[in-house]
Design an enzyme around this catalytic site. Structure first.
Site, PDB file in Angstrom:
ATOM      1  N   LYS A  17      -8.000  21.513  11.573  1.00 57.41           N
ATOM      2  CA  LYS A  17      -8.552  22.702  10.919  1.00 57.41           C
ATOM      3  C   LYS A  17      -9.153  22.364   9.548  1.00 57.41           C
ATOM      4  CE  LYS A  17      -5.206  25.856  13.161  1.00 57.41           C
ATOM      5  NZ  LYS A  17      -4.073  26.773  12.902  1.00 57.41           N
ATOM      6  N   PHE A  39      -2.968  39.505   9.886  1.00 55.02           N
ATOM      7  CA  PHE A  39      -3.530  38.212   9.474  1.00 55.02           C
ATOM      8  C   PHE A  39      -4.766  37.807  10.278  1.00 55.02           C
ATOM      9  CE2 PHE A  39      -0.008  37.432  12.439  1.00 55.02           C
ATOM     10  CZ  PHE A  39      -0.608  36.633  13.402  1.00 55.02           C
ATOM     11  N   ARG A  74       2.878  19.317  20.505  1.00 55.31           N
ATOM     12  CA  ARG A  74       3.509  20.432  19.767  1.00 55.31           C
ATOM     13  C   ARG A  74       4.678  19.924  18.911  1.00 55.31           C
ATOM     14  NH1 ARG A  74       1.246  25.704  19.695  1.00 55.31           N
ATOM     15  NH2 ARG A  74       3.314  26.635  19.767  1.00 55.31           N
ATOM     16  N   THR A 106       4.889  26.774  13.570  1.00 56.13           N
ATOM     17  CA  THR A 106       3.662  27.441  13.111  1.00 56.13           C
ATOM     18  C   THR A 106       3.661  27.650  11.595  1.00 56.13           C
ATOM     19  OG1 THR A 106       3.661  28.631  15.211  1.00 56.13           O
ATOM     20  CG2 THR A 106       2.224  29.498  13.485  1.00 56.13           C
ATOM     21  N   ARG A 127       2.753  19.801  10.326  1.00 54.86           N
ATOM     22  CA  ARG A 127       2.666  21.096   9.652  1.00 54.86           C
ATOM     23  C   ARG A 127       3.583  21.217   8.424  1.00 54.86           C
ATOM     24  NH1 ARG A 127       1.998  25.135  14.850  1.00 54.86           N
ATOM     25  NH2 ARG A 127      -0.285  25.250  14.773  1.00 54.86           N
ATOM     26  N   HIS A 139      -4.219  22.947  15.222  1.00 61.25           N
ATOM     27  CA  HIS A 139      -3.900  23.783  16.387  1.00 61.25           C
ATOM     28  C   HIS A 139      -3.567  22.863  17.545  1.00 61.25           C
ATOM     29  CE1 HIS A 139      -4.369  26.510  19.810  1.00 61.25           C
ATOM     30  NE2 HIS A 139      -5.037  25.513  20.354  1.00 61.25           N
TER      31      HIS A 139
HETATM   32  P1  GTP Z   1      -1.801  27.367  16.962  1.00 61.00           P
HETATM   33  O1  GTP Z   1      -1.495  25.963  17.422  1.00 61.00           O
HETATM   34  O2  GTP Z   1      -2.737  27.407  15.763  1.00 61.00           O
HETATM   35  O3  GTP Z   1      -2.243  28.264  18.101  1.00 61.00           O
HETATM   36  O4  GTP Z   1      -0.438  27.909  16.391  1.00 61.00           O
HETATM   37  P2  GTP Z   1       0.834  28.367  17.193  1.00 61.00           P
HETATM   38  O5  GTP Z   1       0.634  28.240  18.673  1.00 61.00           O
HETATM   39  O6  GTP Z   1       1.985  27.621  16.586  1.00 61.00           O
HETATM   40  O7  GTP Z   1       0.900  29.873  16.783  1.00 61.00           O
HETATM   41  P3  GTP Z   1       0.123  31.108  17.415  1.00 61.00           P
HETATM   42  O8  GTP Z   1      -0.746  30.701  18.544  1.00 61.00           O
HETATM   43  O9  GTP Z   1       1.133  32.170  17.654  1.00 61.00           O
HETATM   44  O10 GTP Z   1      -0.777  31.565  16.181  1.00 61.00           O
HETATM   45  C1  GTP Z   1      -2.065  31.057  15.918  1.00 61.00           C
HETATM   46  C2  GTP Z   1      -2.248  31.001  14.411  1.00 61.00           C
HETATM   47  O11 GTP Z   1      -2.092  32.324  13.877  1.00 61.00           O
HETATM   48  C3  GTP Z   1      -1.196  30.162  13.695  1.00 61.00           C
HETATM   49  O12 GTP Z   1      -1.599  28.817  13.581  1.00 61.00           O
HETATM   50  C4  GTP Z   1      -1.080  30.836  12.358  1.00 61.00           C
HETATM   51  O13 GTP Z   1      -2.082  30.346  11.452  1.00 61.00           O
HETATM   52  C5  GTP Z   1      -1.359  32.303  12.674  1.00 61.00           C
HETATM   53  N1  GTP Z   1      -0.114  33.049  12.881  1.00 61.00           N
HETATM   54  C6  GTP Z   1       0.599  33.181  14.015  1.00 61.00           C
HETATM   55  N2  GTP Z   1       1.678  33.958  13.849  1.00 61.00           N
HETATM   56  C7  GTP Z   1       1.650  34.342  12.560  1.00 61.00           C
HETATM   57  C8  GTP Z   1       2.489  35.194  11.769  1.00 61.00           C
HETATM   58  O14 GTP Z   1       3.487  35.739  12.212  1.00 61.00           O
HETATM   59  N3  GTP Z   1       2.109  35.360  10.469  1.00 61.00           N
HETATM   60  C9  GTP Z   1       1.001  34.773   9.964  1.00 61.00           C
HETATM   61  N4  GTP Z   1       0.709  35.003   8.690  1.00 61.00           N
HETATM   62  N5  GTP Z   1       0.197  33.971  10.656  1.00 61.00           N
HETATM   63  C10 GTP Z   1       0.495  33.757  11.944  1.00 61.00           C
HETATM   64 MG    MG Z   2      -1.059  29.042  19.721  1.00 56.54          MG
END
Ligand code: GTP
Ligand code: MG
Length: 246
Positions: A14, A64, A102, A108, A122, A147
């Site tokens: 990113k 968000f 992962r 996250t 992360r 991601h």
């Molecule tokens: P990705 O690998 O980026 O998809 O992350 P993830 O699979 O660990 O999380 P998810 O797919 O649920 O969310 C995608 C993105 O949204 C994350 O990388 C965060 O930047 C944002 N995000 C997800 N959940 C939250 C939350 O509860 N609060 C906030 N502020 N951001 C969130």
């Molecule tokens: Mg995700």
């Protein structure tokens, strides 16, 4: 390499990772020597709005979500320099690719990542407060550098969203493809098989296309409504085509 464990996963480096010069570090974390994973595709992407919206569709409506679109499109980390707004999209293929990647990424939320798994990628991210237009605190934003696909269904959707089959060497393509016999044009978010002034041809006869995309396009062209939006198919054909910012 056991065939049944072979998985594909989409990784996005990113804009915050690019800004902090972490690309080399991230690539070394995932290197074949350490993980057994191989590059199947890699490209530098200027993230168009359709791509950002489709990639984060599951978060639409959350507080968000608007900042997430700005984040992945590079506006948050490069507000004054459109030429730096990009992500590096990588397709990895190998045994247990999804879980392996992962784990190396971590939680996250960067604060939780640091606590749960010091040393994960992360853990180097940050959390930023978010305010509404009146200046009221509404929650936090997770700038988490990377991601990674969460499960095989997400991986298939994301890989087909970001990559054309021809971005991937034929022996590493993970989903069925078909050679198109038709032309497909886009104009004002509508699909057509014939040219009209102002339309954009994104598939021509002889092009290799994801089979599932062709099926959807044929139905969309006939005017049948689909669960999936036009944007989910078209976004990858718009990648790096034009600069929306200049
Ligand atoms: P990705 O690998 O980026 O998809 O992350 P993830 O699979 O660990 O999380 P998810 O797919 O649920 O969310 C995608 C993105 O949204 C994350 O990388 C965060 O930047 C944002 N995000 C997800 N959940 C939250 C939350 O509860 N609060 C906030 N502020 N951001 C969130
Ligand atoms: Mg995700």
């Amino acid at each position: 390499m056991a065939k049944q464990n072979l998985e594909s996963s989409l990784v996005l480096i990113k804009p915050d990772a690019l800004k902090n010069s972490l690309t080399g570090y991230i690539l070394s974390q995932f290197s074949e020597f350490h993980t057994g994973l191989r590059f199947a595709a890699l490209k530098v992407v200027s993230v168009n709005l359709a791509l950002a919206e489709e990639h984060y569709a599951e978060h639409k409506g959350k507080f968000f979500y608007p900042s997430l679109l700005e984040y992945i499109r590079g506006y948050l980390h490069y507000p004054d320099d459109p030429s730096k707004r990009r992500v590096i999209a990588i397709l990895y293929r190998g045994p247990n690719a999804i879980k392996n990647i992962r784990e190396i990424c971590g939680n996250t939320n960067p604060h939780e990542a640091r606590q749960q798994r010091p040393g994960c990628i992360r853990a180097l991210g940050t959390v930023i407060p978010l305010y509404d237009e009146k200046g009221k605190f509404i929650g936090e934003r997770s700038d988490n550098l990377i991601h990674a696909s969460a499960n095989p269904q997400d991986a298939e959707h994301e890989i087909k969203l970001w990559f054309l089959p021809t971005d991937i060497p034929p022996t590493m393509r993970c989903f069925p493809t078909e050679t198109s016999k038709e032309y497909f044009y886009l104009k004002a978010n509508a699909i057509s098989s014939t040219y009209t002034p102002g339309s954009f041809c994104f598939i021509a006869p002889g092009d290799i296309v994801w089979k599932s995309d062709l099926k959807l396009l044929r139905q969309l062209e006939k005017g049948k409504k689909q669960d999936i939006s036009v944007k989910a198919v078209i976004a990858k054909y718009l990648i790096n085509k034009k600069n929306e910012d200049i």
